[in-house]
Design an enzyme around this catalytic site. Structure first.
Site: not given
Ligand code: APR
Length: 185
Positions: A16-17, A30, A38-40, A124-125
């Protein structure tokens, strides 16, 4: 796993980052810097409300670019918000834009003097960038950086699930020199 380069090291791990003790944590944001899932969502929840207040003042960030804020309650000094491309089939410049996310984040770390940085797997999410291709783009940029003598010198790819970690581990070999050691920990 860890790989040493002339001027630094790359670590690939599952985690978990938000728990990272590095100078800069990279957020997959975004373009409106409006927060999300997600990670955001995880980074904003862990950092607390000052992160969103700082994001509002910045007013947004173009796709492929990176901006810095403080890190609220997180252990890091900065959160770097990078905006990955939404996957549209591959003919809309997605690969260049994703490479630019990593390039601009590393350049910003250099400007601020951040010696260590943690990245998630950008795009990639929710943004659906194909995982194997994204891993190769990320590791290509990062391994090139680690052959230069400029900060950050410690780069951690913090990957949330086993499938994502495996994709990055599989992609790594193509960027190593013959005989370059991978340390398993
Ligand atoms: N730590 C590390 N990696 C994480 C965590 C965490 N706590 N939570 C999720 N992830 C991973 C996801 O499993 C995926 O592998 O981060 C990676 C990127 O996924 P997303 O968070 O969906 O990011 P992205 O594909 O760039 O999409 C960005 O998603 O949440 C929204 O506001 C954000 O609109 C933007 C979009």
């Amino acid at each position: 796993m860890k790989v040493n380069f002339e001027h630094g090291c790359l670590e690939l791990l599952r985690g978990d980052i938000c728990q990272e003790k590095v100078d800069a944590i990279v957020n997959a944001a975004n373009a409106a810097l409006a927060g999300g899932g997600g990670v955001d969502g995880a980074i904003h929840a862990a950092a607390g409300p000052t992160l969103m207040e700082e994001c509002r003042l910045l007013g947004g960030c173009p796709t492929g670019e990176t901006v810095a804020t403080g890190a609220g309650r997180l252990a890091a000094k900065w959160v770097f918000h990078t905006v990955g491309p939404i996957w549209q089939g591959g003919d809309s410049g997605e690969s260049k834009l994703l490479a630019s996310c990593y390039q601009t984040a590393l350049a910003l770390a250099g400007q601020l003097g951040a010696e260590s940085i943690a990245f998630p797997s950008v795009a990639t999410g929710v943004y659906r960038f194909p995982l194997a291709a994204a891993a190769a783009i990320a590791l290509g940029v990062i391994t090139r950086h680690l052959k230069t003598n400029s900060p950050p010198f410690r780069i951690r790819m913090v990957l949330f699930d086993p499938t994502t970690l495996a994709a990055y581990q599989n992609a790594l070999g193509q960027f190593l020199d013959p005989g370059q050691a991978i340390v398993i920990n």
